[in-house]
Design a protein around this motif. Structure first.
Motif, PDB file in Angstrom:
ATOM      1  N   THR A 115       0.833  -1.209   0.000  1.00  0.00           N
ATOM      2  CA  THR A 115       0.000   0.000   0.000  1.00  0.00           C
ATOM      3  C   THR A 115       0.868   1.260   0.000  1.00  0.00           C
ATOM      4  OG1 THR A 115      -0.152  -0.042   2.429  1.00  0.00           O
ATOM      5  CG2 THR A 115      -1.931  -1.090   1.188  1.00  0.00           C
ATOM      6  N   THR A 116       2.104   1.131   0.472  1.00  0.00           N
ATOM      7  CA  THR A 116       3.009   2.288   0.506  1.00  0.00           C
ATOM      8  C   THR A 116       3.884   2.374  -0.748  1.00  0.00           C
ATOM      9  OG1 THR A 116       4.789   1.066   1.632  1.00  0.00           O
ATOM     10  CG2 THR A 116       3.119   2.127   3.018  1.00  0.00           C
ATOM     11  N   ALA A 117       3.781   1.379  -1.626  1.00  0.00           N
ATOM     12  CA  ALA A 117       4.625   1.344  -2.824  1.00  0.00           C
ATOM     13  C   ALA A 117       4.252   2.479  -3.768  1.00  0.00           C
ATOM     14  CB  ALA A 117       4.487   0.009  -3.537  1.00  0.00           C
ATOM     15  N   GLU A 118       5.272   3.060  -4.386  1.00  0.00           N
ATOM     16  CA  GLU A 118       5.026   4.053  -5.429  1.00  0.00           C
ATOM     17  C   GLU A 118       4.521   3.336  -6.680  1.00  0.00           C
ATOM     18  OE1 GLU A 118       5.289   7.284  -5.163  1.00  0.00           O
ATOM     19  OE2 GLU A 118       6.129   7.304  -3.133  1.00  0.00           O
ATOM     20  N   ARG A 119       3.789   4.061  -7.474  1.00  0.00           N
ATOM     21  CA  ARG A 119       3.288   3.485  -8.725  1.00  0.00           C
ATOM     22  C   ARG A 119       4.436   2.943  -9.566  1.00  0.00           C
ATOM     23  NH1 ARG A 119       0.739   7.940 -12.269  1.00  0.00           N
ATOM     24  NH2 ARG A 119       2.919   8.539 -12.168  1.00  0.00           N
ATOM     25  N   ALA A 120       5.538   3.683  -9.608  1.00  0.00           N
ATOM     26  CA  ALA A 120       6.703   3.266 -10.400  1.00  0.00           C
ATOM     27  C   ALA A 120       7.284   1.949  -9.891  1.00  0.00           C
ATOM     28  CB  ALA A 120       7.770   4.355 -10.367  1.00  0.00           C
ATOM     29  N   ASP A 121       7.224   1.733  -8.567  1.00  0.00           N
ATOM     30  CA  ASP A 121       7.742   0.486  -7.997  1.00  0.00           C
ATOM     31  C   ASP A 121       6.937  -0.712  -8.497  1.00  0.00           C
ATOM     32  OD1 ASP A 121       9.697   1.791  -6.474  1.00  0.00           O
ATOM     33  OD2 ASP A 121       8.278   2.181  -4.856  1.00  0.00           O
ATOM     34  N   ILE A 122       5.620  -0.552  -8.515  1.00  0.00           N
ATOM     35  CA  ILE A 122       4.757  -1.640  -8.978  1.00  0.00           C
ATOM     36  C   ILE A 122       4.972  -1.881 -10.468  1.00  0.00           C
ATOM     37  CG2 ILE A 122       2.355  -2.396  -9.265  1.00  0.00           C
ATOM     38  CD1 ILE A 122       1.663  -0.782  -6.746  1.00  0.00           C
ATOM     39  N   ILE A 123       5.066  -0.809 -11.230  1.00  0.00           N
ATOM     40  CA  ILE A 123       5.295  -0.936 -12.674  1.00  0.00           C
ATOM     41  C   ILE A 123       6.620  -1.644 -12.945  1.00  0.00           C
ATOM     42  CG2 ILE A 123       5.717   0.366 -14.805  1.00  0.00           C
ATOM     43  CD1 ILE A 123       3.673   2.432 -13.766  1.00  0.00           C
ATOM     44  N   ASP A 124       7.653  -1.303 -12.169  1.00  0.00           N
ATOM     45  CA  ASP A 124       8.967  -1.929 -12.341  1.00  0.00           C
ATOM     46  C   ASP A 124       8.914  -3.441 -12.111  1.00  0.00           C
ATOM     47  OD1 ASP A 124      10.125   0.459 -12.989  1.00  0.00           O
ATOM     48  OD2 ASP A 124      11.047   0.788 -11.021  1.00  0.00           O
ATOM     49  N   ALA A 125       8.049  -3.872 -11.206  1.00  0.00           N
ATOM     50  CA  ALA A 125       7.937  -5.308 -10.911  1.00  0.00           C
ATOM     51  C   ALA A 125       7.399  -6.093 -12.100  1.00  0.00           C
ATOM     52  CB  ALA A 125       7.035  -5.529  -9.688  1.00  0.00           C
ATOM     53  N   PHE A 126       6.788  -5.388 -13.057  1.00  0.00           N
ATOM     54  CA  PHE A 126       6.216  -6.042 -14.241  1.00  0.00           C
ATOM     55  C   PHE A 126       7.027  -5.777 -15.507  1.00  0.00           C
ATOM     56  CE2 PHE A 126       2.719  -6.001 -11.300  1.00  0.00           C
ATOM     57  CZ  PHE A 126       2.043  -7.174 -11.569  1.00  0.00           C
ATOM     58  N   GLU A 127       8.221  -5.220 -15.334  1.00  0.00           N
ATOM     59  CA  GLU A 127       9.044  -4.910 -16.494  1.00  0.00           C
ATOM     60  C   GLU A 127       9.341  -6.168 -17.314  1.00  0.00           C
ATOM     61  OE1 GLU A 127      13.243  -2.672 -17.647  1.00  0.00           O
ATOM     62  OE2 GLU A 127      12.689  -2.969 -15.546  1.00  0.00           O
ATOM     63  N   GLY A 128       9.077  -6.095 -18.613  1.00  0.00           N
ATOM     64  CA  GLY A 128       9.318  -7.227 -19.509  1.00  0.00           C
ATOM     65  C   GLY A 128       8.220  -8.271 -19.520  1.00  0.00           C
ATOM     66  N   GLU A 129       7.162  -8.076 -18.726  1.00  0.00           N
ATOM     67  CA  GLU A 129       6.063  -9.042 -18.647  1.00  0.00           C
ATOM     68  C   GLU A 129       4.934  -8.664 -19.599  1.00  0.00           C
ATOM     69  OE1 GLU A 129       6.007 -11.806 -16.715  1.00  0.00           O
ATOM     70  OE2 GLU A 129       8.041 -11.384 -16.025  1.00  0.00           O
ATOM     71  N   ASP A 130       4.248  -9.676 -20.094  1.00  0.00           N
ATOM     72  CA  ASP A 130       3.109  -9.456 -20.994  1.00  0.00           C
ATOM     73  C   ASP A 130       1.838  -9.307 -20.169  1.00  0.00           C
ATOM     74  OD1 ASP A 130       1.464  -9.246 -23.165  1.00  0.00           O
ATOM     75  OD2 ASP A 130       1.463 -11.396 -23.639  1.00  0.00           O
ATOM     76  N   VAL A 131       1.725  -8.175 -19.504  1.00  0.00           N
ATOM     77  CA  VAL A 131       0.573  -7.871 -18.651  1.00  0.00           C
ATOM     78  C   VAL A 131       0.110  -6.464 -18.977  1.00  0.00           C
ATOM     79  CG1 VAL A 131      -0.277  -7.637 -16.280  1.00  0.00           C
ATOM     80  CG2 VAL A 131       1.450  -9.374 -16.805  1.00  0.00           C
ATOM     81  N   ASP A 132      -1.200  -6.263 -19.032  1.00  0.00           N
ATOM     82  CA  ASP A 132      -1.747  -4.957 -19.399  1.00  0.00           C
ATOM     83  C   ASP A 132      -2.131  -4.099 -18.200  1.00  0.00           C
ATOM     84  OD1 ASP A 132      -1.750  -5.421 -22.308  1.00  0.00           O
ATOM     85  OD2 ASP A 132      -3.258  -6.941 -21.851  1.00  0.00           O
ATOM     86  N   TYR A 133      -2.814  -4.730 -17.241  1.00  0.00           N
ATOM     87  CA  TYR A 133      -3.305  -3.982 -16.082  1.00  0.00           C
ATOM     88  C   TYR A 133      -2.954  -4.719 -14.793  1.00  0.00           C
ATOM     89  CZ  TYR A 133      -6.248  -1.851 -19.700  1.00  0.00           C
ATOM     90  OH  TYR A 133      -6.694  -1.243 -20.833  1.00  0.00           O
ATOM     91  N   VAL A 134      -2.856  -3.957 -13.715  1.00  0.00           N
ATOM     92  CA  VAL A 134      -2.655  -4.522 -12.379  1.00  0.00           C
ATOM     93  C   VAL A 134      -3.817  -4.090 -11.495  1.00  0.00           C
ATOM     94  CG1 VAL A 134      -1.222  -4.500 -10.304  1.00  0.00           C
ATOM     95  CG2 VAL A 134      -0.145  -4.516 -12.547  1.00  0.00           C
ATOM     96  N   VAL A 135      -4.358  -5.045 -10.754  1.00  0.00           N
ATOM     97  CA  VAL A 135      -5.366  -4.745  -9.733  1.00  0.00           C
ATOM     98  C   VAL A 135      -4.784  -5.188  -8.390  1.00  0.00           C
ATOM     99  CG1 VAL A 135      -7.642  -5.314  -8.821  1.00  0.00           C
ATOM    100  CG2 VAL A 135      -7.342  -4.964 -11.281  1.00  0.00           C
ATOM    101  N   PHE A 136      -4.635  -4.231  -7.475  1.00  0.00           N
ATOM    102  CA  PHE A 136      -4.100  -4.528  -6.150  1.00  0.00           C
ATOM    103  C   PHE A 136      -5.199  -4.369  -5.109  1.00  0.00           C
ATOM    104  CE2 PHE A 136      -2.484  -2.625  -2.166  1.00  0.00           C
ATOM    105  CZ  PHE A 136      -1.837  -3.754  -1.663  1.00  0.00           C
ATOM    106  N   VAL A 137      -5.362  -5.397  -4.275  1.00  0.00           N
ATOM    107  CA  VAL A 137      -6.359  -5.378  -3.206  1.00  0.00           C
ATOM    108  C   VAL A 137      -5.707  -5.909  -1.930  1.00  0.00           C
ATOM    109  CG1 VAL A 137      -8.540  -6.319  -2.364  1.00  0.00           C
ATOM    110  CG2 VAL A 137      -8.315  -5.709  -4.770  1.00  0.00           C
ATOM    111  N   GLU A 138      -5.875  -5.177  -0.851  1.00  0.00           N
ATOM    112  CA  GLU A 138      -5.356  -5.638   0.443  1.00  0.00           C
ATOM    113  C   GLU A 138      -6.447  -5.560   1.497  1.00  0.00           C
ATOM    114  OE1 GLU A 138      -2.288  -4.369   4.017  1.00  0.00           O
ATOM    115  OE2 GLU A 138      -2.114  -3.400   2.082  1.00  0.00           O
ATOM    116  N   VAL A 139      -6.651  -6.649   2.224  1.00  0.00           N
ATOM    117  CA  VAL A 139      -7.566  -6.638   3.366  1.00  0.00           C
ATOM    118  C   VAL A 139      -6.740  -6.310   4.598  1.00  0.00           C
ATOM    119  CG1 VAL A 139      -9.219  -7.934   4.749  1.00  0.00           C
ATOM    120  CG2 VAL A 139      -9.035  -8.375   2.284  1.00  0.00           C
ATOM    121  N   GLN A 140      -6.975  -5.142   5.176  1.00  0.00           N
ATOM    122  CA  GLN A 140      -6.218  -4.720   6.344  1.00  0.00           C
ATOM    123  C   GLN A 140      -6.837  -5.286   7.621  1.00  0.00           C
ATOM    124  OE1 GLN A 140      -5.838  -0.415   6.004  1.00  0.00           O
ATOM    125  NE2 GLN A 140      -4.243  -0.630   4.448  1.00  0.00           N
ATOM    126  N   PRO A 141      -6.095  -5.262   8.741  1.00  0.00           N
ATOM    127  CA  PRO A 141      -6.617  -5.846   9.994  1.00  0.00           C
ATOM    128  C   PRO A 141      -7.979  -5.281  10.376  1.00  0.00           C
ATOM    129  CG  PRO A 141      -4.292  -5.348  10.221  1.00  0.00           C
ATOM    130  CD  PRO A 141      -4.716  -4.769   8.900  1.00  0.00           C
TER     131      PRO A 141
END
Length: 221
Positions: A107-133
């Motif tokens: 949840t604290t990750a920058e958008r660029a950090d998440i995008i970097d994790a998908f570098e070179g991957e054949d993925v179009d969109y990311v959906v992030f969901v977190e259930v907090q305590p």
């Protein structure tokens, strides 16, 4: 009038049995259809144009019923990101990539950090969901004993092709229950709050997650 009644009953019957187990005849028909070369070719062509959506899901609810929480949230996401419109990708490997570079709380990750994790991957969109305590609070009156449970779930939708957020927010819901006899466990109340959030997530995904690949959308402009 009779025909309309029959059609109405048939539609209701079909809706009631939508989640019923497949019969042997239905299973055989499914196998026959999926082995048909024409069907396979058409499905492959259809999938070429489907957006690939990676789902990053984190459960930090810290409960004894985490399995039920996972089933509810992931079941909702699978319905929203259905296989007739999208190619659903399990995002666990990408969560591991983020963890390895020191990003444990996504949840604290920058958008660029998440995008970097998908570098070179054949993925179009990311959906992030977190259930907090879940935050639980007992409520006691002269006649009843009850529970208040507050649930917070961040949601991010990222267009990897254009490098931008399509949605970045969070949902917070409180559910309550009470009884005159005995106590109420946290689970039923928490799941009630989570169901409300699932409905909001479904609404946002329907409005914000495109049904076309971002490269096609960009080329059309």
């Amino acid at each position: 009038m009779t025909m309309m009644l029959v059609l109405g009953m048939a539609t209701a019957f079909a809706a009631e049995n939508a989640d019923a187990p497949m019969t042997m005849k239905e299973k055989m028909e499914k196998i026959r259809l999926e082995s048909d070369p024409i069907y396979v070719a058409e499905k492959a062509k259809r999938m070429e144009n489907m957006p690939k959506v990676a789902v990053l899901y984190v459960n930090n609810a810290e409960t004894t019923y985490n399995d039920e929480v996972d089933a509810m949230v992931l079941g909702n996401l699978e319905k929203c990101i259905s296989d007739d419109k999208y190619i659903y990708i399990n995002g666990d490997p990408y969560i591991e990539r983020l963890n390895k570079v020191g990003i444990v709380d996504i949840t604290t990750a920058e958008r660029a950090d998440i995008i970097d994790a998908f570098e070179g991957e054949d993925v179009d969109y990311v959906v992030f969901v977190e259930v907090q305590p879940f935050i639980a609070r007992d409520k006691i009156t002269f006649f009843t004993v009850g529970k208040d449970i507050t649930t917070t779930v961040p949601l991010k939708i990222i267009d990897l092709f254009n490098g931008k957020y399509l949605y970045n927010g969070k949902f917070t819901e409180k559910a309550s229950d009470s009884t005159m006899i005995g106590g109420i466990g946290n689970k039923s109340v928490a799941m009630k709050a989570l169901k409300k959030i699932d409905e909001q997530i479904a609404s946002v995904l329907a409005a914000r997650l495109p049904e076309e690949k971002p490269v096609l959308a960009a080329a059309a402009k």
